[in-house]
Design an enzyme around this catalytic site. Structure first.
Site, mmCIF file in Angstrom:
data_model
loop_
_atom_site.group_PDB
_atom_site.id
_atom_site.type_symbol
_atom_site.label_atom_id
_atom_site.label_comp_id
_atom_site.label_asym_id
_atom_site.label_seq_id
_atom_site.Cartn_x
_atom_site.Cartn_y
_atom_site.Cartn_z
ATOM 1 N N GLN A 1 31.873 30.288 22.195
ATOM 2 C CA GLN A 1 31.117 31.360 22.833
ATOM 3 C C GLN A 1 31.360 31.421 24.344
ATOM 4 O OE1 GLN A 1 27.139 30.410 20.484
ATOM 5 N NE2 GLN A 1 26.999 32.352 21.565
ATOM 6 N N ASP B 1 30.949 30.625 17.512
ATOM 7 C CA ASP B 1 31.031 29.493 16.584
ATOM 8 C C ASP B 1 29.669 29.071 16.043
ATOM 9 O OD1 ASP B 1 30.242 28.555 19.073
ATOM 10 O OD2 ASP B 1 31.826 27.052 19.239
#
Length: 503
Positions: A79, A241
């Site tokens: 991220q 993720d």
């Protein structure tokens, strides 16, 4: 006979999982390590081309017969990273990553512009923390002015992989909420926060369209040919993720708590509505399923155990054996594992510390245990915040590399006093990406396809790895955890003095 592929472009490696929905099993898993550019100023960067080369390498390892059966691909990505593209779609500079703490001053500038951290929470549900995408724009404007002047597109890491796969640019709500600009309550970009990042430029014009979690796109014919895939392959919206790990651990309905023991440590749960903390104690993210994902993130998890293992000359694969004769509390040693600074609590300039050393407890086994305990205590500290907000859970779903350690599983069960469940597939983010791809694929022919039903059917738990709290150990960890919190309070006071002021 169709297969779905999940790609997880992480910090340390790219992983590829091939899942057969008919047989409900993973038929292939491949990985490729990644390098990291680390600076003394806290910068952490990677070249996006490294992710693509690693994906190519993973597909090259995959049997051509399996490649021909692929029907859909989902992408999970680390991220918050900032991938700057010019008008021709070329990368302008290395991607600054989630673990980059060099932009703390820029975080303070953005928040001060709108009236402080609490005003940011009012505007978007989250403060602007070090690592979030927003501050990377301001930093790039200052330190890479030529690249910033040519900037035409703002992409996140998983967006860039999708762009390479399809030739199209988009962003989905889960990963977008980690930029710091998305109002998670309304799922709209916050104009005041975009303006606070750069008042001279309309940043909204540089952001790709937002798409629903079940959206999908056709793979580029050129990439399909290169990878040996059918031209009909669909690429799902993908996500961050943590959002993909939520799917991969079956965390798509209320009541499940997932924990990921990876480079970073995370705790997250599904919510049907936004759950915002006015004090910014947790990340109030959207999920990649159409809901929301309150999330606790610590920036140092397996980072700590790997650093200790490297320093003492052994592999983390042997870590359980190394610490076999140690006991809860590491014989008094306490580690604050803040090697990368810290996000929860928000201490980006903090550094690690090892306390209570004496001639008896200073052994590699105790130091390794203190690193594992410190990473676990840091997550427990975040869990306390969720509990204080009224959230309750009956068990923890554990994923990530740390979940493969029997000692760590037992430690989590004892420190949290909760049973630990482990999904059969250890790569939760990659499996989650594959299951989101399956959902998007089914949506093309059935508008009522239900992700929760897919998760119930395909997320399996490994009963042999289920772990339960040991009453003696639970009791032993309580004073050790309190000692950790005392050192944490000292660190907050010490490093707060070094933080740039904000609101």
């Amino acid at each position: 006979m169709s297969l779905v592929v999940g790609i997880d472009a992480g910090t340390q490696s790219v992983k590829l999982v091939v899942y057969d929905p008919a047989d409900r099993c993973v038929v292939a898993t491949h990985g490729q390590a990644l390098e990291l550019i680390a600076g003394d100023d806290g910068s952490r960067e990677q070249h996006p081309a490294w992710w693509i080369d690693a994906i190519r390498a993973c597909f090259a390892k995959l049997d051509p017969a399996l490649r021909k059966r692929v029907a859909a691909i989902g992408v999970s990505g680390q991220q918050h990273g900032f991938v700057p593209l010019d008008a021709a779609g070329k990368v302008l500079a290395p991607a600054k990553l989630w673990c980059d703490t060099s932009t703390q001053a820029e975080c303070a500038e953005i928040m001060d512009t709108v009236g402080g951290a609490q005003e940011c929470v009012k505007l978007a549900g989250n403060p602007i923390l070090a690592g979030y995408t927003a501050s990377k724009l301001t930093w790039t404007r200052k330190h890479r002015p030529e690249a910033y002047a040519r900037l035409a597109s703002i992409l996140l890491p998983h967006d860039y992989v999708n762009f390479w796969l399809t030739g199209e640019r988009w962003m989905e709500y889960g990963d977008a909420s980690g930029t710091g600009w998305l109002d998670v309550r309304t799922r709209q970009w916050s104009k005041p926060l975009l303006a606070a990042t750069d008042a001279q430029r309309d940043l909204s014009a540089l952001l790709p369209p937002l798409v629903a979690a079940d959206a999908s796109f056709t793979i580029s014919p050129v990439i399909a040919e290169e990878l040996g895939l059918p031209r009909s392959v669909r690429v799902s919206a993908g996500g961050g993720d943590n959002m993909m790990a939520a799917i991969g651990t079956g965390n798509v309905t209320p009541g499940v708590l997932s924990m990921s023991l990876g480079t970073s440590g995370t705790l997250f749960a599904y919510a049907a509505q936004p759950i915002v903390d006015e004090a910014g104690g947790w990340a109030a993210f959207c999920s990649s399923t159409g809901g929301w994902l309150p999330l606790i993130c610590t920036m140092n998890c397996t980072v700590a155990t790997e650093a200790v293992a490297k320093a003492f000359g052994f592999s983390t694969r042997d870590g359980d054996t190394v610490m076999a004769d140690t006991t809860p509390g590491a014989h008094g040693l306490v580690m604050l594992p803040f090697f990368n600074g810290e996000r929860t609590p928000d201490l980006p300039l903090a550094r690690g510390g090892l306390f209570n050393l004496d001639l008896n407890n200073f052994t590699r086994a105790n130091v390794y245990r203190a690193a594992m305990e410190g990473a676990t205590y840091a997550l427990r500290n975040g869990y306390d915040l969720l509990q204080a907000a009224g959230m309750g859970f009956d068990a923890i779903r554990l994923t990530g590399g740390g979940s493969q350690s029997a000692t760590w599983r037992q430690m989590v069960a004892d420190v949290f006093a909760l049973p630990v469940e482990v999904p059969t597939q250890a790569e939760g983010a990659a499996l989650g990406a594959a299951l989101q791809a399956l959902w998007a694929l089914e949506k093309t022919s059935n508008a009522d396809a239900d992700l929760a039903a897919i998760a119930r059917e395909h997320v399996q738990l490994n009963t042999a790895l289920a772990t339960y709290p040991d009453a003696q150990a639970v009791a032993a960890y309580r004073p050790a955890y309190r000692q950790f919190l005392r050192h944490l309070d000292d660190a907050k006071a010490l490093y707060a003095e070094r933080q740039p002021a904000s609101g």
